[in-house]
Design an enzyme around this catalytic site. Structure first.
Site, PDB file in Angstrom:
ATOM      1  N   HIS A   1      16.200  12.339   0.391  1.00  0.00           N
ATOM      2  CA  HIS A   1      16.226  13.799   0.276  1.00  0.00           C
ATOM      3  C   HIS A   1      17.476  14.209  -0.497  1.00  0.00           C
ATOM      4  CE1 HIS A   1      13.227  14.891   3.539  1.00  0.00           C
ATOM      5  NE2 HIS A   1      13.544  13.672   3.961  1.00  0.00           N
TER       6      HIS A   1
ATOM      7  N   ASP B   1      10.247  18.765  -2.392  1.00  0.00           N
ATOM      8  CA  ASP B   1       9.733  18.701  -1.020  1.00  0.00           C
ATOM      9  C   ASP B   1       8.908  19.962  -0.777  1.00  0.00           C
ATOM     10  OD1 ASP B   1       9.553  18.964   1.914  1.00  0.00           O
ATOM     11  OD2 ASP B   1      10.945  17.270   1.939  1.00  0.00           O
ATOM     12  N   ILE B   2       7.702  19.773  -0.271  1.00  0.00           N
ATOM     13  CA  ILE B   2       6.760  20.879  -0.113  1.00  0.00           C
ATOM     14  C   ILE B   2       7.150  21.800   1.056  1.00  0.00           C
ATOM     15  CG2 ILE B   2       5.089  19.823   1.493  1.00  0.00           C
ATOM     16  CD1 ILE B   2       4.203  21.537  -1.816  1.00  0.00           C
TER      17      ILE B   2
ATOM     18  N   HIS C   1      12.072   7.339   0.964  1.00  0.00           N
ATOM     19  CA  HIS C   1      12.440   8.469   0.096  1.00  0.00           C
ATOM     20  C   HIS C   1      13.826   8.957   0.443  1.00  0.00           C
ATOM     21  CE1 HIS C   1      10.200   9.944   3.613  1.00  0.00           C
ATOM     22  NE2 HIS C   1      11.004  11.007   3.586  1.00  0.00           N
TER      23      HIS C   1
HETATM   24  P1  AMP Z   1      10.771  12.360   6.582  1.00  0.00           P
HETATM   25  O1  AMP Z   1       9.767  11.229   6.464  1.00  0.00           O
HETATM   26  O2  AMP Z   1      11.150  12.626   8.006  1.00  0.00           O
HETATM   27  O3  AMP Z   1      11.958  12.179   5.674  1.00  0.00           O
HETATM   28  O4  AMP Z   1      10.024  13.687   6.092  1.00  0.00           O
HETATM   29  C1  AMP Z   1       9.097  13.670   5.039  1.00  0.00           C
HETATM   30  C2  AMP Z   1       9.346  14.813   4.093  1.00  0.00           C
HETATM   31  O5  AMP Z   1       8.313  14.775   3.110  1.00  0.00           O
HETATM   32  C3  AMP Z   1       9.316  16.208   4.739  1.00  0.00           C
HETATM   33  O6  AMP Z   1      10.494  16.920   4.361  1.00  0.00           O
HETATM   34  C4  AMP Z   1       8.049  16.840   4.169  1.00  0.00           C
HETATM   35  O7  AMP Z   1       8.169  18.221   3.956  1.00  0.00           O
HETATM   36  C5  AMP Z   1       7.872  16.083   2.860  1.00  0.00           C
HETATM   37  N1  AMP Z   1       6.488  15.999   2.399  1.00  0.00           N
HETATM   38  C6  AMP Z   1       5.414  15.560   3.103  1.00  0.00           C
HETATM   39  N2  AMP Z   1       4.302  15.583   2.343  1.00  0.00           N
HETATM   40  C7  AMP Z   1       4.683  16.053   1.131  1.00  0.00           C
HETATM   41  C8  AMP Z   1       3.986  16.315  -0.091  1.00  0.00           C
HETATM   42  N3  AMP Z   1       2.665  16.094  -0.211  1.00  0.00           N
HETATM   43  N4  AMP Z   1       4.688  16.786  -1.144  1.00  0.00           N
HETATM   44  C9  AMP Z   1       6.027  17.001  -1.027  1.00  0.00           C
HETATM   45  N5  AMP Z   1       6.733  16.771   0.088  1.00  0.00           N
HETATM   46  C10 AMP Z   1       6.079  16.308   1.156  1.00  0.00           C
END
Ligand code: AMP
Length: 131
Positions: free
Chosen positions: A95, A29-30, A93
């Site tokens: 976490h 996660d970025i 996704h």
């Molecule tokens: P959620 O949809 O609420 O579970 O959050 C989306 C997650 O994806 C967040 O924790 C972001 O930091 C992560 N995220 C969004 N874009 C990217 C990316 N390009 N690479 C890695 N993680 C990402």
């Protein structure tokens, strides 16, 4: 339009890759809550995780299990917490987050800042454990 995660799957957008197989991809996660905070996605784009078919969903969790063991070998922690939110990115996704207390799963906490070098070091270390 393809989701940001589909664009990662296609290689259009880079990621700090942890593991992949034919159906699933794991990457850091970025904007992490902790070092080693990882996302596991199905390569096939579905927005809502509970719209995924039974076999694909079960396979995703088995893939996540393998990834979680790899994270735990690299990042000192009590457990790898598992959660699904999905409010920000419309591509299902999971976490995986190294945790020591329940507060470590609190997404309202400030995220940690890591350099590109930190991300690379962590992702390579976990990827090497998974093999
Ligand atoms: P959620 O949809 O609420 O579970 O959050 C989306 C997650 O994806 C967040 O924790 C972001 O930091 C992560 N995220 C969004 N874009 C990217 C990316 N390009 N690479 C890695 N993680 C990402």
């Amino acid at each position: 339009m393809a989701s940001i995660f589909s664009r990662i799957v296609s290689g259009e957008i880079p990621c700090y890759k942890i593991a992949e197989d034919e159906n699933y991809l794991a990457f850091l996660d970025i904007n992490p809550l902790a070092k080693g905070h990882t996302l596991v996605i199905p390569k096939k784009e579905t927005d809502y995780i509970f719209d995924i078919g039974d076999d694909e969903l079960a396979g995703m969790m088995v893939f996540a299990k393998k990834v979680a063991h790899g994270i735990k070998e690299v990042v000192p922690c009590k457990r790898i917490g598992v959660t699904v939110i999905g409010l920000e990115v419309a591509h299902a996704h999971i976490h995986l987050i190294p945790i020591n207390t329940i507060y470590d799963m609190d997404f309202s906490r400030p995220k940690i800042k890591l350099s590109p070098e930190d991300f690379t070091t962590i992702s390579n270390a976990i990827a090497n454990k998974i093999g």
